[in-house]
Write a protein that holds these residues in place. Structure first.
Motif, PDB file in Angstrom:
ATOM      1  N   ALA A   1     -25.458  -5.329 -11.340  1.00 10.06           N
ATOM      2  CA  ALA A   1     -24.438  -4.716 -10.503  1.00 10.06           C
ATOM      3  C   ALA A   1     -23.795  -5.843  -9.708  1.00 10.06           C
ATOM      4  CB  ALA A   1     -25.032  -3.657  -9.572  1.00 10.06           C
ATOM      5  N   ALA A   2     -22.656  -5.552  -9.075  1.00 14.54           N
ATOM      6  CA  ALA A   2     -21.968  -6.639  -8.384  1.00 14.54           C
ATOM      7  C   ALA A   2     -21.130  -6.089  -7.234  1.00 14.54           C
ATOM      8  CB  ALA A   2     -21.072  -7.403  -9.353  1.00 14.54           C
ATOM      9  N   PHE A   3     -21.167  -6.810  -6.130  1.00 14.11           N
ATOM     10  CA  PHE A   3     -20.221  -6.578  -5.045  1.00 14.11           C
ATOM     11  C   PHE A   3     -18.968  -7.375  -5.396  1.00 14.11           C
ATOM     12  CE2 PHE A   3     -24.370  -6.183  -2.812  1.00 14.11           C
ATOM     13  CZ  PHE A   3     -24.221  -4.879  -2.338  1.00 14.11           C
ATOM     14  N   CYS A   4     -17.876  -6.678  -5.671  1.00 16.27           N
ATOM     15  CA  CYS A   4     -16.663  -7.375  -6.066  1.00 16.27           C
ATOM     16  C   CYS A   4     -15.440  -6.590  -5.606  1.00 16.27           C
ATOM     17  CB  CYS A   4     -16.634  -7.627  -7.577  1.00 16.27           C
ATOM     18  SG  CYS A   4     -16.984  -6.179  -8.589  1.00 16.27           S
ATOM     19  N   TRP A   5     -14.285  -7.114  -5.960  1.00 17.93           N
ATOM     20  CA  TRP A   5     -13.025  -6.544  -5.474  1.00 17.93           C
ATOM     21  C   TRP A   5     -12.222  -5.964  -6.622  1.00 17.93           C
ATOM     22  CZ3 TRP A   5     -12.342  -6.327  -0.284  1.00 17.93           C
ATOM     23  CH2 TRP A   5     -13.161  -7.152   0.491  1.00 17.93           C
ATOM     24  N   LEU A   6     -11.555  -4.857  -6.362  1.00 16.00           N
ATOM     25  CA  LEU A   6     -10.610  -4.324  -7.341  1.00 16.00           C
ATOM     26  C   LEU A   6      -9.307  -5.108  -7.227  1.00 16.00           C
ATOM     27  CD1 LEU A   6     -11.098  -0.450  -6.959  1.00 16.00           C
ATOM     28  CD2 LEU A   6     -12.267  -2.046  -8.517  1.00 16.00           C
ATOM     29  N   PRO A   7      -8.583  -5.236  -8.357  1.00 22.04           N
ATOM     30  CA  PRO A   7      -8.830  -4.601  -9.656  1.00 22.04           C
ATOM     31  C   PRO A   7      -9.773  -5.414 -10.534  1.00 22.04           C
ATOM     32  CG  PRO A   7      -6.739  -5.757  -9.689  1.00 22.04           C
ATOM     33  CD  PRO A   7      -7.271  -5.908  -8.288  1.00 22.04           C
ATOM     34  N   LEU A   8     -10.552  -4.681 -11.353  1.00 19.55           N
ATOM     35  CA  LEU A   8     -11.428  -5.296 -12.340  1.00 19.55           C
ATOM     36  C   LEU A   8     -10.707  -5.381 -13.685  1.00 19.55           C
ATOM     37  CD1 LEU A   8     -14.770  -3.446 -11.563  1.00 19.55           C
ATOM     38  CD2 LEU A   8     -14.366  -5.897 -11.303  1.00 19.55           C
ATOM     39  N   PRO A   9     -10.987  -6.391 -14.482  1.00 20.24           N
ATOM     40  CA  PRO A   9     -10.425  -6.427 -15.842  1.00 20.24           C
ATOM     41  C   PRO A   9     -11.112  -5.372 -16.698  1.00 20.24           C
ATOM     42  CG  PRO A   9     -12.002  -8.196 -15.552  1.00 20.24           C
ATOM     43  CD  PRO A   9     -11.863  -7.541 -14.201  1.00 20.24           C
ATOM     44  N   GLU A  10     -10.387  -4.828 -17.653  1.00 23.58           N
ATOM     45  CA  GLU A  10     -10.938  -3.806 -18.545  1.00 23.58           C
ATOM     46  C   GLU A  10     -11.695  -2.738 -17.744  1.00 23.58           C
ATOM     47  OE1 GLU A  10     -12.890  -5.130 -22.129  1.00 23.58           O
ATOM     48  OE2 GLU A  10     -12.099  -7.147 -21.858  1.00 23.58           O
ATOM     49  N   PRO A  11     -11.007  -2.020 -16.861  1.00 26.26           N
ATOM     50  CA  PRO A  11     -11.704  -1.079 -15.971  1.00 26.26           C
ATOM     51  C   PRO A  11     -12.528  -0.017 -16.686  1.00 26.26           C
ATOM     52  CG  PRO A  11      -9.311  -0.768 -15.907  1.00 26.26           C
ATOM     53  CD  PRO A  11      -9.556  -2.057 -16.625  1.00 26.26           C
ATOM     54  N   SER A  12     -12.171   0.328 -17.920  1.00 35.15           N
ATOM     55  CA  SER A  12     -12.948   1.347 -18.644  1.00 35.15           C
ATOM     56  C   SER A  12     -14.356   0.869 -18.969  1.00 35.15           C
ATOM     57  CB  SER A  12     -12.226   1.743 -19.932  1.00 35.15           C
ATOM     58  OG  SER A  12     -12.106   0.626 -20.808  1.00 35.15           O
ATOM     59  N   ALA A  13     -14.595  -0.426 -18.891  1.00 35.89           N
ATOM     60  CA  ALA A  13     -15.924  -0.970 -19.202  1.00 35.89           C
ATOM     61  C   ALA A  13     -16.875  -0.868 -18.014  1.00 35.89           C
ATOM     62  CB  ALA A  13     -15.803  -2.434 -19.633  1.00 35.89           C
ATOM     63  N   TYR A  14     -16.370  -0.418 -16.856  1.00 32.47           N
ATOM     64  CA  TYR A  14     -17.183  -0.439 -15.642  1.00 32.47           C
ATOM     65  C   TYR A  14     -17.067   0.891 -14.888  1.00 32.47           C
ATOM     66  CZ  TYR A  14     -16.672  -5.343 -16.778  1.00 32.47           C
ATOM     67  OH  TYR A  14     -16.665  -6.525 -17.449  1.00 32.47           O
TER      68      TYR A  14
END
Length: 288
Positions: A138-151
């Motif tokens: 898991a990860a604390f990160c910021w949107l937007p993520l690449p390939e959002p359907s993968a997460y």
């Protein structure tokens, strides 16, 4: 002679993509780091696996012979790991900067049973903080993520953006600024491999097509501080991360008319670990 599964994945990615650059983009790692690890694998094996020339990348005879066997090793490893899903009580949590905000103590207080988790600092060129490469759960990160359907993700905070600048900047004493007042300023950018996240912290959608003046690329807090303090350019960041740079001669000024940044806890869409779901639930309860 042992080899890390990560390095085997890197070799396969380069072989399939036919390019270190394309493979690095797919893996969300820097091209120099990818090249370094593949060379280390070749050195460890005592064989050249990839032929590098002006036309691109191709497999040497040794590489061609090794590739299907490496794929089999990776598949067997993934199958072995899959048998442990649902029984894991240890998590690796990625982060690009410290999540701070007093989150971690609150999360621990909401866990139903003790779960060990390691925090892993990940370079800013990977917007997924290790999820894409499979090095974090898991990860604390910021949107937007690449390939959002993968997460999948849980929103932890929405924070206004602030601009970091040297204390000698003409706007440094202002309580706030509008984006139009800084739109033409030289600005520090995340690495290109950060993709849409780079665009977000350049405020690219708000520039109406006008290209930003890139003052340099930043990949960690210290180099960012040095660049801002030295007057090379300004830097946009989420307000909760302001303490990373707000010291010495660097000041923070809120930008009133930019959409907020969204801090999330993200995980892969196909994850099924009981420990992970307990961690996600604890995060939801800690931020509710």
């Amino acid at each position: 002679m042992d080899a890390h599964v990560r390095d085997l994945r890197y070799f396969v990615a380069v072989a399939e993509a036919g390019s270190f650059t394309a493979a690095a983009e797919r893996l969300y790692v820097s091209q120099p780091a990818l090249s370094k690890q593949v060379r280390a694998l070749e050195k460890n094996l005592g064989r050249v696996l990839l032929c590098r020339d002006s036309r691109g990348i191709c497999l040497t005879p040794a590489g061609a012979e090794l590739l299907p066997r490496v794929r089999e090793v990776i598949e067997r490893w993934e199958a072995a790991v899959a048998t442990l899903e649902g029984h894991c009580d240890h998590l690796v949590i990625g982060m690009q900067t410290s999540p701070g905000r007093n989150l971690l103590p609150r999360i621990r207080n909401h866990l139903p049973e003790p779960i060990e988790f390691d925090l892993r600092q990940v370079p800013w060129d990977d917007p997924t903080a290790g999820l894409a490469a499979g090095t974090t759960d898991a990860a604390f990160c910021w949107l937007p993520l690449p390939e959002p359907s993968a997460y999948r993700w849980l929103t932890l905070a929405r924070e206004r953006r602030v601009v970091a600048m040297t204390e000698n900047h003409p706007l440094a004493r202002r309580e706030s600024v509008r984006f139009a007042e800084i739109v033409d300023e030289p600005i520090l950018a995340l690495p290109r491999s950060a993709g849409a996240l780079r665009d977000h912290f350049l405020a690219l959608p708000e520039r109406a097509g006008a290209p930003p003046v890139i003052a340099g690329t930043i990949s960690d807090p210290e180099s960012t501080y040095e660049a801002v303090a030295g007057g090379r350019g300004i830097c946009l960041l989420a307000e909760g991360n302001a303490p990373v740079l707000a010291r010495g001669c660097v000041v923070m000024v809120p930008v009133t008319d930019l959409p907020p940044s969204e801090l999330v806890l993200a995980w892969r869409a196909d994850a099924s670990s009981t420990a992970l779901w307990q961690f996600v639930q604890a995060c939801a309860e800690a931020t509710s």
